[in-house]
Design a protein around this motif. Sequence first.
Motif, PDB file in Angstrom:
ATOM      1  N   ASP A 225       6.861  38.135  13.362  1.00  0.00           N
ATOM      2  CA  ASP A 225       5.566  38.514  13.926  1.00  0.00           C
ATOM      3  C   ASP A 225       4.646  37.299  14.107  1.00  0.00           C
ATOM      4  N   ARG A 289     -13.051  30.301   8.617  1.00  0.00           N
ATOM      5  CA  ARG A 289     -11.919  30.737   7.807  1.00  0.00           C
ATOM      6  C   ARG A 289     -11.874  32.261   7.841  1.00  0.00           C
ATOM      7  N   GLY A 290     -10.748  32.816   7.458  1.00  0.00           N
ATOM      8  CA  GLY A 290     -10.596  34.267   7.495  1.00  0.00           C
ATOM      9  C   GLY A 290      -9.389  34.614   8.337  1.00  0.00           C
ATOM     10  N   VAL A 291      -9.104  35.902   8.443  1.00  0.00           N
ATOM     11  CA  VAL A 291      -7.914  36.315   9.182  1.00  0.00           C
ATOM     12  C   VAL A 291      -8.263  37.463  10.129  1.00  0.00           C
ATOM     13  N   ARG A 293      -7.377  40.632  12.366  1.00  0.00           N
ATOM     14  CA  ARG A 293      -6.412  41.726  12.193  1.00  0.00           C
ATOM     15  C   ARG A 293      -6.576  42.717  13.328  1.00  0.00           C
ATOM     16  N   THR A 315      -3.339  37.516  13.186  1.00  0.00           N
ATOM     17  CA  THR A 315      -2.622  36.994  12.030  1.00  0.00           C
ATOM     18  C   THR A 315      -3.151  35.626  11.679  1.00  0.00           C
ATOM     19  N   PHE A 316      -2.579  35.058  10.651  1.00  0.00           N
ATOM     20  CA  PHE A 316      -2.811  33.673  10.300  1.00  0.00           C
ATOM     21  C   PHE A 316      -1.684  32.876  10.932  1.00  0.00           C
ATOM     22  N   ILE A 341     -15.443  41.178  10.847  1.00  0.00           N
ATOM     23  CA  ILE A 341     -14.477  41.204   9.743  1.00  0.00           C
ATOM     24  C   ILE A 341     -15.214  41.694   8.502  1.00  0.00           C
ATOM     25  N   ARG A 342     -14.819  42.833   7.970  1.00  0.00           N
ATOM     26  CA  ARG A 342     -15.463  43.439   6.797  1.00  0.00           C
ATOM     27  C   ARG A 342     -16.986  43.448   6.921  1.00  0.00           C
TER      28      ARG A 342
END
Lengths: 365, 135
Positions: A225, A289-291, A293, A315-316, A341-342
């Motif tokens: 992936d 930074r972060g990912v 999704r 993805t990273f 993100i969140r």
Amino acid sequence: MGLKTALYDTHVLQGAKIVDFGGWEMPLHYGSQIEEHHAVRRNAGMFDVSHMGVIDLAGDRTCEFLKSLLANDVGRLKVPGKALYSCMLLPSGGVIDDLIVYFMSDTWFRVVVNAGTRDKDLAWIRRHAAAFDVTVALRHDLAMIAIQGPNARKKTMPLLAPAQRIAAGELAPFCAAAFDSWFIARTGYTGEDGFEVMLPAVDAAKTWNALCAQGIQPAGLGARDTLRLEAGMNLYGNDMDENHHPLESGLTWTVAFEPGDRDFIGRQALENLRRSAGHELVGLLLDDRGVLRSHQKVVMAGTAPLPTGEVTSGTFSPTLNRSIALARVPRTAASGVQVEIRGKLHAASIVKPPFVRHGKALIPV
Amino acid sequence: MSNIPSDLRYTKSHEWVRSAHGEAPNGAVEIGISEHAQSALGDLVFVEVPEVGRTLNAGEACAVVESVKAASDVYSPVSGKVIASNAALATQPELLNQDPYGAGWMFRVQTNSSIDDASLMSAADYANYLADEAK
């Protein structure tokens, strides 16, 4: 219990972490997903892709049938062995599946479809093949191993019989050759050179172990992936599905509108959709930074109310050491967006995939 | 069997708690995630730790660990105030995979709760809990 490929016991012996994938019990990784990723970019890795559906189509009118069934035009395949990537569409233009079709002779084409969509694909293909007297055979008896990476072909060659070795060595990219029960294609899903080998399932474990002894790293679905996403390749069910058509999924290049008199399923719908502004699939590079999704909200630059889109795959990226994604967004001239993100907005840049190809970063980071 | 140091306490959500060492004041505890948790998550690529000074309630989601595949919340096992967090994890998230009970510690909390509290498991209880979970 899920379905198992001929290599299941081999994966377990090699310490694979097994997960359910579309009803199949498949290896996620054999220890470190990131090391497997790097092995493919830098040397050679191999994947068990026997869960994918190999379908043989035979009959005098197979070419005519596929011209009607597929959005890309098999009429472009002039030389036996040549492969073509295409979507198979509903009349609405929604994508039933994406697939690779190999033109082997005027009366034999081989199609490789996704595991999770195999049954519905077969039903759809059979339903339309009847009118063309084309026979449809699912090749349960075959396994498939994808060997990928800059050294993949070199490391595979010594395992082939002399005649196979000569033909495999001469294969151009995106071409295949068949030898008795083996089928060797210079295709893949990683952005690296390599082979996809279809072989009798009874020979799979022996061959896998021999490839292992050549120093080819077993790699799981996790690395598959991250590699495909770095290569800017779509994943069915994430980046396109029956509710999303190719033109908003980064797949316009796979739709052959010419010749204009080829009446493939979904053509009329796409002709109408072509004229609307709509959405497009873009690449994203996260600035922070972060990912990223899938399903995260993408907020476009502009004036309120701000248009929004959605991450379809994120993805990273082990190669870039940054987070990357594909996202479906309203067509825009802007180069920057924000992704939620969140609950917090993070800046991301719109970039043109692929992110990585043949081991090299194509996006400045 | 995964490594479960006997001097730590554990939660059902796979955090560990250590009574303060010399470097932390009395009543402080150190918190991280277990060997089992890091192994289940796989290669970690992003870690977000709570800011120093933040007040936490036991059971509150206060940190995030992300592997290539998925993001997971980390819950504070105790109530109290964050007095330190592991800055190295920002650039080296893999420390959490390599040394989850040492260099991969996540944050320290000044707390009034005792780590012998019934809500926290001993190493033996956590080992049984993992064995049950695997069934």
